[in-house]
Design a protein around this motif. Sequence first.
Motif, PDB file in Angstrom:
ATOM      1  N   GLY A 105      58.144  43.618  80.656  1.00  0.00           N
ATOM      2  CA  GLY A 105      59.547  43.856  80.348  1.00  0.00           C
ATOM      3  C   GLY A 105      60.109  42.810  79.393  1.00  0.00           C
ATOM      4  O   GLY A 105      60.866  43.129  78.473  1.00  0.00           O
ATOM      5  N   THR A 106      59.741  41.548  79.609  1.00  0.00           N
ATOM      6  CA  THR A 106      60.197  40.483  78.719  1.00  0.00           C
ATOM      7  C   THR A 106      59.622  40.646  77.320  1.00  0.00           C
ATOM      8  O   THR A 106      60.322  40.438  76.319  1.00  0.00           O
ATOM      9  CB  THR A 106      59.801  39.112  79.298  1.00  0.00           C
ATOM     10  OG1 THR A 106      60.332  38.997  80.614  1.00  0.00           O
ATOM     11  CG2 THR A 106      60.335  37.979  78.451  1.00  0.00           C
ATOM     12  N   THR A 107      58.362  41.037  77.240  1.00  0.00           N
ATOM     13  CA  THR A 107      57.741  41.265  75.937  1.00  0.00           C
ATOM     14  C   THR A 107      58.436  42.409  75.200  1.00  0.00           C
ATOM     15  O   THR A 107      58.740  42.306  74.005  1.00  0.00           O
ATOM     16  CB  THR A 107      56.240  41.588  76.102  1.00  0.00           C
ATOM     17  OG1 THR A 107      55.621  40.515  76.806  1.00  0.00           O
ATOM     18  CG2 THR A 107      55.567  41.782  74.764  1.00  0.00           C
ATOM     19  N   GLY A 108      58.708  43.485  75.910  1.00  0.00           N
ATOM     20  CA  GLY A 108      59.411  44.612  75.291  1.00  0.00           C
ATOM     21  C   GLY A 108      60.814  44.225  74.851  1.00  0.00           C
ATOM     22  O   GLY A 108      61.269  44.619  73.763  1.00  0.00           O
ATOM     23  N   LEU A 109      61.503  43.435  75.659  1.00  0.00           N
ATOM     24  CA  LEU A 109      62.840  42.987  75.297  1.00  0.00           C
ATOM     25  C   LEU A 109      62.800  42.100  74.052  1.00  0.00           C
ATOM     26  O   LEU A 109      63.660  42.214  73.171  1.00  0.00           O
ATOM     27  CB  LEU A 109      63.485  42.235  76.466  1.00  0.00           C
ATOM     28  CG  LEU A 109      64.923  41.797  76.290  1.00  0.00           C
ATOM     29  CD1 LEU A 109      65.826  43.014  76.101  1.00  0.00           C
ATOM     30  CD2 LEU A 109      65.372  40.987  77.490  1.00  0.00           C
ATOM     31  N   ALA A 110      61.793  41.252  73.966  1.00  0.00           N
ATOM     32  CA  ALA A 110      61.663  40.393  72.781  1.00  0.00           C
ATOM     33  C   ALA A 110      61.420  41.229  71.521  1.00  0.00           C
ATOM     34  O   ALA A 110      62.038  40.984  70.469  1.00  0.00           O
ATOM     35  CB  ALA A 110      60.531  39.391  72.972  1.00  0.00           C
ATOM     36  N   LEU A 111      60.534  42.214  71.623  1.00  0.00           N
ATOM     37  CA  LEU A 111      60.252  43.043  70.456  1.00  0.00           C
ATOM     38  C   LEU A 111      61.460  43.889  70.051  1.00  0.00           C
ATOM     39  O   LEU A 111      61.741  44.046  68.851  1.00  0.00           O
ATOM     40  CB  LEU A 111      59.041  43.939  70.725  1.00  0.00           C
ATOM     41  CG  LEU A 111      57.705  43.188  70.822  1.00  0.00           C
ATOM     42  CD1 LEU A 111      56.608  44.130  71.283  1.00  0.00           C
ATOM     43  CD2 LEU A 111      57.346  42.552  69.489  1.00  0.00           C
ATOM     44  N   LEU A 112      62.178  44.424  71.027  1.00  0.00           N
ATOM     45  CA  LEU A 112      63.385  45.175  70.706  1.00  0.00           C
ATOM     46  C   LEU A 112      64.461  44.275  70.102  1.00  0.00           C
ATOM     47  O   LEU A 112      65.208  44.700  69.214  1.00  0.00           O
ATOM     48  CB  LEU A 112      63.926  45.875  71.957  1.00  0.00           C
ATOM     49  CG  LEU A 112      63.139  47.088  72.421  1.00  0.00           C
ATOM     50  CD1 LEU A 112      63.661  47.574  73.763  1.00  0.00           C
ATOM     51  CD2 LEU A 112      63.208  48.196  71.390  1.00  0.00           C
ATOM     52  N   SER A 113      64.526  43.032  70.557  1.00  0.00           N
ATOM     53  CA  SER A 113      65.488  42.088  69.982  1.00  0.00           C
ATOM     54  C   SER A 113      65.163  41.801  68.515  1.00  0.00           C
ATOM     55  O   SER A 113      66.059  41.734  67.664  1.00  0.00           O
ATOM     56  CB  SER A 113      65.491  40.779  70.768  1.00  0.00           C
ATOM     57  OG  SER A 113      65.951  40.983  72.077  1.00  0.00           O
ATOM     58  N   VAL A 114      63.874  41.641  68.232  1.00  0.00           N
ATOM     59  CA  VAL A 114      63.462  41.401  66.842  1.00  0.00           C
ATOM     60  C   VAL A 114      63.789  42.613  65.975  1.00  0.00           C
ATOM     61  O   VAL A 114      64.287  42.469  64.844  1.00  0.00           O
ATOM     62  CB  VAL A 114      61.959  41.049  66.770  1.00  0.00           C
ATOM     63  CG1 VAL A 114      61.449  41.046  65.338  1.00  0.00           C
ATOM     64  CG2 VAL A 114      61.709  39.704  67.428  1.00  0.00           C
ATOM     65  N   ALA A 115      63.517  43.802  66.487  1.00  0.00           N
ATOM     66  CA  ALA A 115      63.816  45.009  65.723  1.00  0.00           C
ATOM     67  C   ALA A 115      65.323  45.147  65.485  1.00  0.00           C
ATOM     68  O   ALA A 115      65.749  45.483  64.363  1.00  0.00           O
ATOM     69  CB  ALA A 115      63.294  46.247  66.467  1.00  0.00           C
ATOM     70  N   LEU A 116      66.130  44.857  66.490  1.00  0.00           N
ATOM     71  CA  LEU A 116      67.579  44.912  66.324  1.00  0.00           C
ATOM     72  C   LEU A 116      68.048  43.861  65.333  1.00  0.00           C
ATOM     73  O   LEU A 116      68.908  44.115  64.494  1.00  0.00           O
ATOM     74  CB  LEU A 116      68.271  44.717  67.681  1.00  0.00           C
ATOM     75  CG  LEU A 116      69.793  44.790  67.683  1.00  0.00           C
ATOM     76  CD1 LEU A 116      70.242  46.191  67.237  1.00  0.00           C
ATOM     77  CD2 LEU A 116      70.341  44.463  69.062  1.00  0.00           C
TER      78      LEU A 116
END
Length: 112
Positions: free
Chosen positions: A29-40
């Motif tokens: 979940g943390t990894t996905g949140l980090a990647l979504l943050s980068v994309a945003l």
Amino acid sequence: MPGMLHEVEDRARRAARSATFTMMGIVFGTTGLALLSVALWLMIAVLQGAIVACAAIGALYLILGVCFMALGRHPGAAHPPEPAQPKDPFVQIAEGFATGMRAGRAARSTDR
């Protein structure tokens, strides 16, 4: 006795499995949140600029943090329960006497 040890081992095994899957969920979940943050970040930075992207993502995480902290708060945790006041010894003796009298009457009524 072996049955009791087996039950304890089974509980420990289930607790370890639950903890393992929980930790794996947190990591993914943390990894996905980090990647979504980068994309945003990239999307906002391209459209508005880096400063706006930083402010938007910071505000988003601040709002989410405040919401989760508010959800995690227990309403009864602010005021611990007051300890019960001890009863007067004479009141306790009277209650014990009354309980004994009721028990005696109940025992006599079932003997008949």
